[in-house]
Structures are given as structure tokens and as C-alpha cells.
Write a protein that holds these residues in place. Structure first.
Motif, PDB file in Angstrom:
ATOM      1  N   VAL A 100       0.839  -1.201   0.000  1.00 36.75           N
ATOM      2  CA  VAL A 100       0.000   0.000   0.000  1.00 36.75           C
ATOM      3  C   VAL A 100       0.872   1.248   0.000  1.00 36.75           C
ATOM      4  O   VAL A 100       0.602   2.208  -0.734  1.00 36.75           O
ATOM      5  CB  VAL A 100      -0.970  -0.014   1.206  1.00 36.75           C
ATOM      6  CG1 VAL A 100      -1.675   1.313   1.350  1.00 36.75           C
ATOM      7  CG2 VAL A 100      -1.970  -1.149   1.068  1.00 36.75           C
ATOM      8  N   ILE A 101       1.927   1.235   0.794  1.00 33.47           N
ATOM      9  CA  ILE A 101       2.831   2.389   0.842  1.00 33.47           C
ATOM     10  C   ILE A 101       3.514   2.586  -0.511  1.00 33.47           C
ATOM     11  O   ILE A 101       3.638   3.716  -0.996  1.00 33.47           O
ATOM     12  CB  ILE A 101       3.864   2.225   1.980  1.00 33.47           C
ATOM     13  CG1 ILE A 101       3.164   2.361   3.338  1.00 33.47           C
ATOM     14  CG2 ILE A 101       4.988   3.249   1.860  1.00 33.47           C
ATOM     15  CD1 ILE A 101       4.040   2.060   4.527  1.00 33.47           C
ATOM     16  N   ALA A 102       3.936   1.502  -1.142  1.00 33.85           N
ATOM     17  CA  ALA A 102       4.572   1.601  -2.460  1.00 33.85           C
ATOM     18  C   ALA A 102       3.601   2.177  -3.490  1.00 33.85           C
ATOM     19  O   ALA A 102       3.981   3.021  -4.314  1.00 33.85           O
ATOM     20  CB  ALA A 102       5.074   0.231  -2.904  1.00 33.85           C
ATOM     21  N   MET A 103       2.347   1.732  -3.442  1.00 31.94           N
ATOM     22  CA  MET A 103       1.345   2.239  -4.391  1.00 31.94           C
ATOM     23  C   MET A 103       1.023   3.713  -4.106  1.00 31.94           C
ATOM     24  O   MET A 103       0.885   4.512  -5.042  1.00 31.94           O
ATOM     25  CB  MET A 103       0.071   1.392  -4.314  1.00 31.94           C
ATOM     26  CG  MET A 103      -0.898   1.704  -5.424  1.00 31.94           C
ATOM     27  SD  MET A 103      -0.192   1.484  -7.066  1.00 31.94           S
ATOM     28  CE  MET A 103      -0.326  -0.251  -7.245  1.00 31.94           C
ATOM     29  N   LEU A 104       0.909   4.059  -2.821  1.00 35.22           N
ATOM     30  CA  LEU A 104       0.680   5.461  -2.465  1.00 35.22           C
ATOM     31  C   LEU A 104       1.824   6.348  -2.940  1.00 35.22           C
ATOM     32  O   LEU A 104       1.605   7.465  -3.412  1.00 35.22           O
ATOM     33  CB  LEU A 104       0.510   5.614  -0.951  1.00 35.22           C
ATOM     34  CG  LEU A 104      -0.846   5.287  -0.374  1.00 35.22           C
ATOM     35  CD1 LEU A 104      -0.802   5.304   1.144  1.00 35.22           C
ATOM     36  CD2 LEU A 104      -1.891   6.257  -0.880  1.00 35.22           C
ATOM     37  N   ALA A 105       3.042   5.849  -2.835  1.00 39.44           N
ATOM     38  CA  ALA A 105       4.200   6.619  -3.298  1.00 39.44           C
ATOM     39  C   ALA A 105       4.130   6.839  -4.809  1.00 39.44           C
ATOM     40  O   ALA A 105       4.434   7.931  -5.295  1.00 39.44           O
ATOM     41  CB  ALA A 105       5.494   5.917  -2.911  1.00 39.44           C
ATOM     42  N   LEU A 106       3.693   5.828  -5.558  1.00 37.63           N
ATOM     43  CA  LEU A 106       3.527   6.000  -7.009  1.00 37.63           C
ATOM     44  C   LEU A 106       2.445   7.028  -7.325  1.00 37.63           C
ATOM     45  O   LEU A 106       2.614   7.871  -8.219  1.00 37.63           O
ATOM     46  CB  LEU A 106       3.177   4.659  -7.658  1.00 37.63           C
ATOM     47  CG  LEU A 106       4.319   3.689  -7.866  1.00 37.63           C
ATOM     48  CD1 LEU A 106       3.802   2.362  -8.408  1.00 37.63           C
ATOM     49  CD2 LEU A 106       5.360   4.273  -8.795  1.00 37.63           C
ATOM     50  N   VAL A 107       1.336   6.953  -6.602  1.00 37.93           N
ATOM     51  CA  VAL A 107       0.261   7.930  -6.805  1.00 37.93           C
ATOM     52  C   VAL A 107       0.766   9.332  -6.484  1.00 37.93           C
ATOM     53  O   VAL A 107       0.485  10.288  -7.213  1.00 37.93           O
ATOM     54  CB  VAL A 107      -0.978   7.569  -5.951  1.00 37.93           C
ATOM     55  CG1 VAL A 107      -1.995   8.693  -5.943  1.00 37.93           C
ATOM     56  CG2 VAL A 107      -1.615   6.278  -6.455  1.00 37.93           C
ATOM     57  N   ASP A 108       1.546   9.452  -5.402  1.00 40.68           N
ATOM     58  CA  ASP A 108       2.091  10.759  -5.046  1.00 40.68           C
ATOM     59  C   ASP A 108       3.062  11.281  -6.107  1.00 40.68           C
ATOM     60  O   ASP A 108       3.068  12.474  -6.406  1.00 40.68           O
ATOM     61  CB  ASP A 108       2.782  10.702  -3.687  1.00 40.68           C
ATOM     62  CG  ASP A 108       1.803  10.724  -2.529  1.00 40.68           C
ATOM     63  OD1 ASP A 108       0.612  11.027  -2.762  1.00 40.68           O
ATOM     64  OD2 ASP A 108       2.223  10.446  -1.388  1.00 40.68           O
ATOM     65  N   LEU A 109       3.871  10.394  -6.688  1.00 38.74           N
ATOM     66  CA  LEU A 109       4.775  10.839  -7.751  1.00 38.74           C
ATOM     67  C   LEU A 109       3.997  11.368  -8.944  1.00 38.74           C
ATOM     68  O   LEU A 109       4.372  12.380  -9.547  1.00 38.74           O
ATOM     69  CB  LEU A 109       5.700   9.708  -8.196  1.00 38.74           C
ATOM     70  CG  LEU A 109       6.785   9.270  -7.232  1.00 38.74           C
ATOM     71  CD1 LEU A 109       7.711   8.266  -7.905  1.00 38.74           C
ATOM     72  CD2 LEU A 109       7.569  10.430  -6.683  1.00 38.74           C
ATOM     73  N   LEU A 110       2.906  10.704  -9.273  1.00 38.76           N
ATOM     74  CA  LEU A 110       2.072  11.182 -10.375  1.00 38.76           C
ATOM     75  C   LEU A 110       1.435  12.527 -10.017  1.00 38.76           C
ATOM     76  O   LEU A 110       1.430  13.452 -10.841  1.00 38.76           O
ATOM     77  CB  LEU A 110       1.005  10.142 -10.718  1.00 38.76           C
ATOM     78  CG  LEU A 110       0.141  10.416 -11.930  1.00 38.76           C
ATOM     79  CD1 LEU A 110       0.975  10.674 -13.173  1.00 38.76           C
ATOM     80  CD2 LEU A 110      -0.813   9.257 -12.183  1.00 38.76           C
ATOM     81  N   ARG A 111       0.918  12.641  -8.808  1.00 41.46           N
ATOM     82  CA  ARG A 111       0.330  13.910  -8.365  1.00 41.46           C
ATOM     83  C   ARG A 111       1.359  15.037  -8.409  1.00 41.46           C
ATOM     84  O   ARG A 111       1.093  16.120  -8.913  1.00 41.46           O
ATOM     85  CB  ARG A 111      -0.210  13.786  -6.936  1.00 41.46           C
ATOM     86  CG  ARG A 111      -1.511  13.054  -6.809  1.00 41.46           C
ATOM     87  CD  ARG A 111      -1.996  12.916  -5.366  1.00 41.46           C
ATOM     88  NE  ARG A 111      -1.937  14.152  -4.622  1.00 41.46           N
ATOM     89  CZ  ARG A 111      -1.234  14.320  -3.496  1.00 41.46           C
ATOM     90  NH1 ARG A 111      -0.527  13.342  -2.990  1.00 41.46           N
ATOM     91  NH2 ARG A 111      -1.248  15.476  -2.866  1.00 41.46           N
ATOM     92  N   TYR A 112       2.548  14.773  -7.859  1.00 43.87           N
ATOM     93  CA  TYR A 112       3.596  15.786  -7.837  1.00 43.87           C
ATOM     94  C   TYR A 112       4.026  16.173  -9.249  1.00 43.87           C
ATOM     95  O   TYR A 112       4.319  17.340  -9.520  1.00 43.87           O
ATOM     96  CB  TYR A 112       4.802  15.312  -7.036  1.00 43.87           C
ATOM     97  CG  TYR A 112       4.569  15.184  -5.539  1.00 43.87           C
ATOM     98  CD1 TYR A 112       3.405  15.641  -4.932  1.00 43.87           C
ATOM     99  CD2 TYR A 112       5.516  14.591  -4.723  1.00 43.87           C
ATOM    100  CE1 TYR A 112       3.213  15.518  -3.570  1.00 43.87           C
ATOM    101  CE2 TYR A 112       5.332  14.471  -3.361  1.00 43.87           C
ATOM    102  CZ  TYR A 112       4.182  14.936  -2.787  1.00 43.87           C
ATOM    103  OH  TYR A 112       3.996  14.822  -1.441  1.00 43.87           O
TER     104      TYR A 112
END
Length: 190
Positions: A100-112
Motif C-alpha cells: 500500500v505504501i509503495a502504491m501510495l508513493a507511485l500515486v504521489d509521484l504522479l500527483r507531484y
């Protein structure tokens, strides 16, 4: 109170470096010159972590994967620390799994990445009104050109006013809505 201060500091420092790493990745991907004050700052602020990572992580199809992987790892570590700080303040542990943390980090990279593009569009628009011959104007034009060009073919100028930045900003906001929903659904901090 101390947990909130720690959360603020972790979020600020991690976000700062993740944004710089993503900007470096996107500059390289979009073939933006680093020979300007912004590019020089990004390289100087991130070389300490990118150069060692390049020894381990090879590039792929001309993309600097080391920079992207370091940004993802840094964001994942920051999320883990933030979740740990949130859990420390609660009696029941609701910590997220590594996946979940890895997926959240990917989502955050896309958002950023979308935030970086939005920032570049806004700066380009303001510079076009205030000082179109600014030394950093070509930098922001290089970042936004691949995204604005297809829209400019579809949206005509009205009385010499280019509406494509407005359309792009609207599209980016639309894309950010489901990303924010995914992040909230996973229970991400902040």
C-alpha cells in the motif's frame, strides 16, 4: 504537539527533495536544458543522491530511472514515517502494508508531476504577460510545449489570446480528482 512538528518536518523535507528529483527526471525526459539557474539548482541539490544511484540503477530507453526510483523510494520512506508517527499517537495500530505504501508513493509521484506541470504552465502564462523575454521563459516553454501543442491544435486563439493553458490546467485538475480519491481511499496521511 511534537508528533505534529515531526510530521510537518518529514513531509516538508521529503516533498522538497521529491519535487526536485521529479523536476530533474522530467527535465531530462523532455530534453530541457539544465544550463539555467533553475536547472543548475536542481542538479546541485540532487546530485548527492542521484550520482550514487546511477551506479546501481541503469537508464532505460534514455530515461534516468535512477532519479525516478530515488524519488519513489524517498516518498515511500516519508509515507512510512508519517504513518508511523500517526500510529504512534493512536492506541490501535492501523499501519499500512509495504504494498500500500509503495502504491501510495507511485500515486504521489504522479500527483507531484502534475503539480510541477501546473506550476510550469502558470509561470509561463505569467511570464508571457509580464516579461516574455525573461531568461527563464524558454525553460518553462520547454516543459509545457509537449502538453500544450496538441491542445493548441484543437483550441483556437480568441482575439490573440491563447486559451490552451487554461484547458490544460482544467484537464490536470480533472486528473487530480481521482488521484486524490485513491490517496484518501488508501488512508494516506496529510
Amino acid at each position: 504537539m511534537l508528533a505534529q512538528i515531526a510530521q510537518l518536518l518529514v513531509d516538508f523535507v521529503a516533498s522538497f527533495f521529491v519535487f526536485l528529483l521529479l523536476a530533474r527526471f522530467h527535465f531530462q525526459w523532455l530534453r530541457v536544458s539544465f544550463r539555467n539557474p533553475v536547472g543548475a539548482f536542481i542538479v546541485a541539490a540532487t546530485d548527492w543522491i542521484v550520482r550514487p544511484a546511477r551506479r546501481v540503477i541503469p537508464s532505460l530507453a534514455g530515461l534516468d530511472l535512477a532519479t525516478l526510483v530515488v524519488a519513489w523510494l524517498l516518498q515511500a520512506i516519508a509515507l512510512w514515517v508519517l504513518l508511523s508517527l500517526v500510529d504512534a499517537g493512536k492506541s490501535a495500530s492501523a499501519s499500512a502494508s509495504i504494498g500500500v505504501i509503495a502504491m501510495l508513493a507511485l500515486v504521489d509521484l504522479l500527483r507531484y508531476s502534475l503539480y510541477i506541470l501546473m506550476f510550469a504552465v502558470l509561470v509561463e502564462v505569467v511570464l508571457s504577460w509580464v516579461n516574455p523575454y525573461s531568461p527563464v521563459a524558454p525553460l518553462f516553454q520547454s516543459v509545457t510545449r509537449p502538453f500544450l501543442a496538441p491542445i493548441r491544435r484543437l483550441v483556437p486563439t480568441i482575439a490573440n489570446v491563447d486559451l490552451s493553458p487554461l484547458v490544460l490546467l482544467l484537464l490536470l485538475q480533472v486528473v487530480l480528482i481521482p488521484l486524490s480519491y485513491l490517496r484518501a481511499l488508501a488512508g494516506a496521511p496529510g
